[in-house]
Design a protein around this motif. Structure first.
Motif, mmCIF file in Angstrom:
data_model
loop_
_atom_site.group_PDB
_atom_site.id
_atom_site.type_symbol
_atom_site.label_atom_id
_atom_site.label_comp_id
_atom_site.label_asym_id
_atom_site.label_seq_id
_atom_site.Cartn_x
_atom_site.Cartn_y
_atom_site.Cartn_z
ATOM 1 N N GLU A 39 0.581 -1.301 0.026
ATOM 2 C CA GLU A 39 0.125 -0.009 -0.108
ATOM 3 C C GLU A 39 0.875 1.168 0.115
ATOM 4 O O GLU A 39 0.584 2.184 -0.720
ATOM 5 N N ASN A 48 1.276 7.011 -6.330
ATOM 6 C CA ASN A 48 -0.053 8.061 -6.594
ATOM 7 C C ASN A 48 0.470 9.361 -6.261
ATOM 8 O O ASN A 48 0.047 10.396 -7.092
ATOM 9 N N CYS A 49 1.182 9.618 -5.325
ATOM 10 C CA CYS A 49 1.768 11.077 -4.915
ATOM 11 C C CYS A 49 2.561 11.434 -6.285
ATOM 12 O O CYS A 49 2.023 12.707 -6.511
ATOM 13 N N SER A 68 -2.178 10.511 4.090
ATOM 14 C CA SER A 68 -2.507 9.000 4.285
ATOM 15 C C SER A 68 -1.191 8.305 4.370
ATOM 16 O O SER A 68 -1.023 7.241 5.370
ATOM 17 N N ARG A 109 0.988 4.145 -2.729
ATOM 18 C CA ARG A 109 0.706 5.777 -2.542
ATOM 19 C C ARG A 109 1.853 6.521 -2.912
ATOM 20 O O ARG A 109 1.432 7.608 -3.284
ATOM 21 N N LYS A 154 -4.049 14.729 -0.104
ATOM 22 C CA LYS A 154 -4.804 13.322 0.735
ATOM 23 C C LYS A 154 -3.871 12.392 0.662
ATOM 24 O O LYS A 154 -3.773 11.475 1.744
ATOM 25 N N CYS A 155 -3.163 12.137 -0.340
ATOM 26 C CA CYS A 155 -2.367 10.781 -0.388
ATOM 27 C C CYS A 155 -1.051 11.103 0.305
ATOM 28 O O CYS A 155 -0.736 9.935 1.135
ATOM 29 N N GLY A 169 -5.324 15.923 -4.465
ATOM 30 C CA GLY A 169 -5.154 14.626 -4.368
ATOM 31 C C GLY A 169 -3.857 14.331 -3.679
ATOM 32 O O GLY A 169 -3.550 13.296 -2.962
#
Length: 129
Positions: A45, A52-53, A71, A49, A67-68, A64
């Motif tokens: 995970e 994704n960042c 997390s 992420r 938020k990423c 986004g």
């Protein structure tokens, strides 16, 4: 002397910190097999992420990205990746400040620390917790 002769290549090495007490606590609470399962899923995970960042950065999707990165702070703290949590928090702060240059720099650092942290967690597992 040629100007090109004066170029120095800087090697960026990031130190990472893992909290062994947090990992030991995880193994104590869940048992070896369950802790390893949780750790494997968490590492996957985190890797997703981090990717994704970077994707959010390239799209200039500040919401986004924030938020990423936020997390990443929570997840990395749960398994004792203190350096990763701190740098992810720095990304959140730079996004909040609206500083695109600082966000880019801290994101690059986050990716370096993230890669080193993921490697370190596997190295730690090889030593048997």
């Amino acid at each position: 002397m040629n100007v090109v002769d004066k170029i120095i290549t800087l090697e960026q090495k990031e130190s990472v910190r893992l909290d062994p007490d947090r990992l030991n606590s995880l193994y104590h609470q869940l048992g070896d097999s369950n802790a390893m399962d949780v750790l494997c899923r968490t590492v996957e995970e985190l890797a997703l992420r981090l990717s994704n960042c970077e994707r959010f950065w390239r799209k200039r999707d500040w919401t986004g990205l924030r938020k990423c990165a936020k997390s990443l702070v929570a997840i990395s703290e749960q398994i004792g990746m203190t350096a990763l949590a701190r740098v992810a928090g720095d990304v959140v702060h730079s996004v909040d400040a609206g500083d695109a240059v600082a966000t880019g720099a801290t994101l690059c650092r986050l990716i370096r620390v993230g890669e080193r942290s993921l490697t370190a967690i596997w190295d730690q597992q090889d030593l048997s917790v």
